[in-house]
Design a protein around this motif. Sequence first.
Motif, PDB file in Angstrom:
ATOM      1  N   ASP A  85       7.759  13.238  -5.637  1.00  0.00           N
ATOM      2  CA  ASP A  85       8.143  14.325  -5.161  1.00  0.00           C
ATOM      3  C   ASP A  85       9.591  13.585  -4.048  1.00  0.00           C
ATOM      4  O   ASP A  85      11.293  14.391  -4.819  1.00  0.00           O
ATOM      5  N   ILE A  86       9.569  12.687  -3.884  1.00  0.00           N
ATOM      6  CA  ILE A  86      10.962  12.006  -3.939  1.00  0.00           C
ATOM      7  C   ILE A  86      11.845  10.718  -4.653  1.00  0.00           C
ATOM      8  O   ILE A  86      12.738  10.476  -5.041  1.00  0.00           O
ATOM      9  N   ASP A  87      11.145  10.800  -6.502  1.00  0.00           N
ATOM     10  CA  ASP A  87      11.279  10.892  -7.267  1.00  0.00           C
ATOM     11  C   ASP A  87      11.665   8.837  -6.841  1.00  0.00           C
ATOM     12  O   ASP A  87      12.393   8.363  -7.259  1.00  0.00           O
ATOM     13  N   TYR A  88      10.753   8.204  -6.633  1.00  0.00           N
ATOM     14  CA  TYR A  88      10.731   7.146  -5.999  1.00  0.00           C
ATOM     15  C   TYR A  88       9.342   6.310  -6.410  1.00  0.00           C
ATOM     16  O   TYR A  88       8.460   6.084  -5.472  1.00  0.00           O
ATOM     17  N   PRO A  89       8.757   6.048  -7.479  1.00  0.00           N
ATOM     18  CA  PRO A  89       7.831   5.379  -8.445  1.00  0.00           C
ATOM     19  C   PRO A  89       7.628   4.134  -7.798  1.00  0.00           C
ATOM     20  O   PRO A  89       8.197   3.285  -7.778  1.00  0.00           O
ATOM     21  N   MET A  90       6.689   3.361  -8.219  1.00  0.00           N
ATOM     22  CA  MET A  90       6.437   2.154  -7.109  1.00  0.00           C
ATOM     23  C   MET A  90       6.800   1.304  -7.803  1.00  0.00           C
ATOM     24  O   MET A  90       7.454  -0.011  -7.277  1.00  0.00           O
ATOM     25  N   SER A  91       7.433   1.754  -9.377  1.00  0.00           N
ATOM     26  CA  SER A  91       8.132   0.735 -10.240  1.00  0.00           C
ATOM     27  C   SER A  91       9.153   0.276  -9.561  1.00  0.00           C
ATOM     28  O   SER A  91      10.465  -0.434 -10.093  1.00  0.00           O
ATOM     29  N   LYS A  92      10.253   1.843  -9.102  1.00  0.00           N
ATOM     30  CA  LYS A  92      11.434   1.422  -8.332  1.00  0.00           C
ATOM     31  C   LYS A  92      11.293   0.431  -6.700  1.00  0.00           C
ATOM     32  O   LYS A  92      12.559   0.838  -5.806  1.00  0.00           O
ATOM     33  N   TRP A  93      10.497   0.681  -6.207  1.00  0.00           N
ATOM     34  CA  TRP A  93      10.254  -0.481  -5.121  1.00  0.00           C
ATOM     35  C   TRP A  93      10.630  -1.693  -4.879  1.00  0.00           C
ATOM     36  O   TRP A  93      10.714  -2.338  -5.700  1.00  0.00           O
ATOM     37  N   GLU A  94      11.071  -1.238  -3.180  1.00  0.00           N
ATOM     38  CA  GLU A  94      12.228  -2.859  -2.808  1.00  0.00           C
ATOM     39  C   GLU A  94      11.143  -3.400  -1.825  1.00  0.00           C
ATOM     40  O   GLU A  94       9.792  -3.571  -2.412  1.00  0.00           O
ATOM     41  N   VAL A  95      11.283  -4.645  -1.976  1.00  0.00           N
ATOM     42  CA  VAL A  95      10.646  -5.439  -1.481  1.00  0.00           C
ATOM     43  C   VAL A  95       9.374  -5.602  -0.248  1.00  0.00           C
ATOM     44  O   VAL A  95       8.375  -5.429  -0.252  1.00  0.00           O
ATOM     45  N   GLY A  96      10.665  -4.427   0.962  1.00  0.00           N
ATOM     46  CA  GLY A  96      10.267  -4.188   1.699  1.00  0.00           C
ATOM     47  C   GLY A  96       8.628  -3.052   1.916  1.00  0.00           C
ATOM     48  O   GLY A  96       7.686  -3.598   2.200  1.00  0.00           O
ATOM     49  N   SER A  97       8.588  -2.693   0.731  1.00  0.00           N
ATOM     50  CA  SER A  97       7.303  -0.973   0.226  1.00  0.00           C
ATOM     51  C   SER A  97       6.242  -1.934  -0.001  1.00  0.00           C
ATOM     52  O   SER A  97       5.601  -1.693  -0.122  1.00  0.00           O
ATOM     53  N   THR A  98       7.420  -2.182  -1.030  1.00  0.00           N
ATOM     54  CA  THR A  98       5.826  -2.911  -1.701  1.00  0.00           C
ATOM     55  C   THR A  98       5.383  -4.429  -0.999  1.00  0.00           C
ATOM     56  O   THR A  98       3.766  -3.796  -1.020  1.00  0.00           O
ATOM     57  N   GLU A  99       5.703  -4.874   0.099  1.00  0.00           N
ATOM     58  CA  GLU A  99       5.309  -5.427   1.176  1.00  0.00           C
ATOM     59  C   GLU A  99       4.616  -5.607   1.632  1.00  0.00           C
ATOM     60  O   GLU A  99       3.203  -5.305   1.854  1.00  0.00           O
ATOM     61  N   GLY A 100       4.937  -4.058   2.567  1.00  0.00           N
ATOM     62  CA  GLY A 100       4.149  -3.484   3.409  1.00  0.00           C
ATOM     63  C   GLY A 100       2.461  -3.061   2.564  1.00  0.00           C
ATOM     64  O   GLY A 100       1.840  -2.476   3.187  1.00  0.00           O
ATOM     65  N   TYR A 101       2.865  -1.822   1.138  1.00  0.00           N
ATOM     66  CA  TYR A 101       1.493  -1.566   0.506  1.00  0.00           C
ATOM     67  C   TYR A 101       0.750  -2.342   0.097  1.00  0.00           C
ATOM     68  O   TYR A 101      -0.456  -2.474   0.574  1.00  0.00           O
ATOM     69  N   LEU A 102       0.802  -3.971  -0.701  1.00  0.00           N
ATOM     70  CA  LEU A 102      -0.157  -4.720  -0.942  1.00  0.00           C
ATOM     71  C   LEU A 102      -0.458  -5.527   0.748  1.00  0.00           C
ATOM     72  O   LEU A 102      -1.922  -5.914   0.286  1.00  0.00           O
ATOM     73  N   SER A 103       0.382  -5.631   1.852  1.00  0.00           N
ATOM     74  CA  SER A 103      -0.621  -6.057   2.912  1.00  0.00           C
ATOM     75  C   SER A 103      -1.708  -4.962   3.102  1.00  0.00           C
ATOM     76  O   SER A 103      -2.820  -5.594   4.077  1.00  0.00           O
ATOM     77  N   TYR A 104      -1.306  -3.482   3.490  1.00  0.00           N
ATOM     78  CA  TYR A 104      -2.084  -2.714   3.861  1.00  0.00           C
ATOM     79  C   TYR A 104      -3.878  -2.409   3.147  1.00  0.00           C
ATOM     80  O   TYR A 104      -4.284  -2.991   3.246  1.00  0.00           O
ATOM     81  N   THR A 105      -3.245  -2.601   1.706  1.00  0.00           N
ATOM     82  CA  THR A 105      -4.202  -2.613   0.528  1.00  0.00           C
ATOM     83  C   THR A 105      -5.701  -4.010   1.047  1.00  0.00           C
ATOM     84  O   THR A 105      -6.755  -3.907   0.748  1.00  0.00           O
ATOM     85  N   LEU A 106      -4.780  -5.059   1.068  1.00  0.00           N
ATOM     86  CA  LEU A 106      -5.350  -6.011   0.878  1.00  0.00           C
ATOM     87  C   LEU A 106      -6.356  -5.989   2.548  1.00  0.00           C
ATOM     88  O   LEU A 106      -7.748  -6.660   2.470  1.00  0.00           O
ATOM     89  N   SER A 107      -5.930  -5.965   3.677  1.00  0.00           N
ATOM     90  CA  SER A 107      -7.055  -4.932   4.989  1.00  0.00           C
ATOM     91  C   SER A 107      -7.816  -4.361   4.589  1.00  0.00           C
ATOM     92  O   SER A 107      -8.681  -4.553   4.790  1.00  0.00           O
ATOM     93  N   LEU A 108      -7.377  -3.591   3.962  1.00  0.00           N
ATOM     94  CA  LEU A 108      -8.182  -2.424   3.429  1.00  0.00           C
ATOM     95  C   LEU A 108      -9.688  -2.731   2.800  1.00  0.00           C
ATOM     96  O   LEU A 108     -11.060  -2.715   3.013  1.00  0.00           O
ATOM     97  N   LEU A 109      -8.960  -4.107   1.525  1.00  0.00           N
ATOM     98  CA  LEU A 109      -9.899  -4.492   0.514  1.00  0.00           C
ATOM     99  C   LEU A 109     -11.082  -4.978   1.305  1.00  0.00           C
ATOM    100  O   LEU A 109     -12.667  -5.029   1.323  1.00  0.00           O
ATOM    101  N   GLU A 110     -11.011  -5.937   2.643  1.00  0.00           N
ATOM    102  CA  GLU A 110     -11.471  -6.980   3.658  1.00  0.00           C
ATOM    103  C   GLU A 110     -12.366  -6.138   4.332  1.00  0.00           C
ATOM    104  O   GLU A 110     -13.563  -6.165   4.609  1.00  0.00           O
ATOM    105  N   LEU A 111     -11.850  -4.817   5.182  1.00  0.00           N
ATOM    106  CA  LEU A 111     -12.751  -4.086   5.555  1.00  0.00           C
ATOM    107  C   LEU A 111     -13.916  -3.053   4.682  1.00  0.00           C
ATOM    108  O   LEU A 111     -15.040  -3.148   5.014  1.00  0.00           O
ATOM    109  N   LEU A 112     -13.151  -2.492   3.180  1.00  0.00           N
ATOM    110  CA  LEU A 112     -14.244  -2.737   2.665  1.00  0.00           C
ATOM    111  C   LEU A 112     -15.623  -3.335   2.641  1.00  0.00           C
ATOM    112  O   LEU A 112     -16.560  -2.622   2.045  1.00  0.00           O
TER     113      LEU A 112
END
Length: 317
Positions: A85-112
């Motif tokens: 909706d905001i026209d901001y696909p992952m391919s356009k993300w900057e470092v802050g968004s990417t690091e935040g998402y990867l950090s969260y999902t890595l934590s989630l994988l450990e919890l799963l």
Amino acid sequence: MVLLIEKFAKHYFKLENHHHPLTHPQQEELSSSSLLAFKSHVSKAIDQLALDLIPNSETLSLTWFQRCLGLLPFINKAFAKLVLDIDYPMSKWEVGSTEGYLSYTLSLLELLNSISSCVSHLGQARLSLAHGLTLVENSPSMAKKHLKAIQSQQGCFSANFGKDHHEAKARVFCGKEWIVHEAVKEMRSIGFWVCGVLLSCLYGDGKPYLELRKIGGGFDSSLVATLDFKIRQQLVEKIPILSEIKEVNNAVADLLVASDEVRHDAAEGLQTQLCVLEKLSDDISNEVDNLFANVMTQRSQLVDGFRVQNQPQKSIG
């Protein structure tokens, strides 16, 4: 594989952390309304879970937790719609968004992975009880060696993550970066809450919930705040136990003291409870496996996007 992806991603994070605020008021208004729509959509699903809680119940059920786990793919879809909706696909993300998402999902994988371990332990205990049932009629004394109440997962829960989240708080996010940051923050809170409560019930200890609450900075300001308020007390002040496990343990206790006249009926009662537990455990296990696979896919897509984005352009001619 997770660690390899993490290392690979870090290689492409050697970029300057420039932020591009929205410059058009209409774009900014659209992005803000999209974030509000995202939160509203997710909030409705959480509110329904809160309504479905049995008032004054001392236990939580695997049936209810299966629906809680369903929140995670649900919020992932809502997040995907938001970035569209905001026209901001992952391919356009900057470092802050990417690091935040990867950090969260890595934590989630450990919890799963931790949840999978607990469910596996539960399955082993269930199989031991099922074997004991086959011995009840012909070898009662041998059966008693297997007819024992299900014990909680042994060992200490430890979450070895959280540092990246604290570092992210120091960043200044603008425009679409801020929208993504806020959405990921909600995803993180909900993911930590769901996994923390489920792990506490599987461990029979409130520590996983409390530890994840601390790492996540609390849940009071997140969409899950109302739901958290409803069950926080029983997680902290009592020994958490799943209702299906409690019912199996009650059936085991009844069978062990049953007279010859009612032993058969007591054994059938335990068999019924074990079948219920088996079905729900298998459903939870499949849900966790699917979540793990989906998260891995999303992480790989994000890293692949950075790889393509940072490939040197070939000269023509």
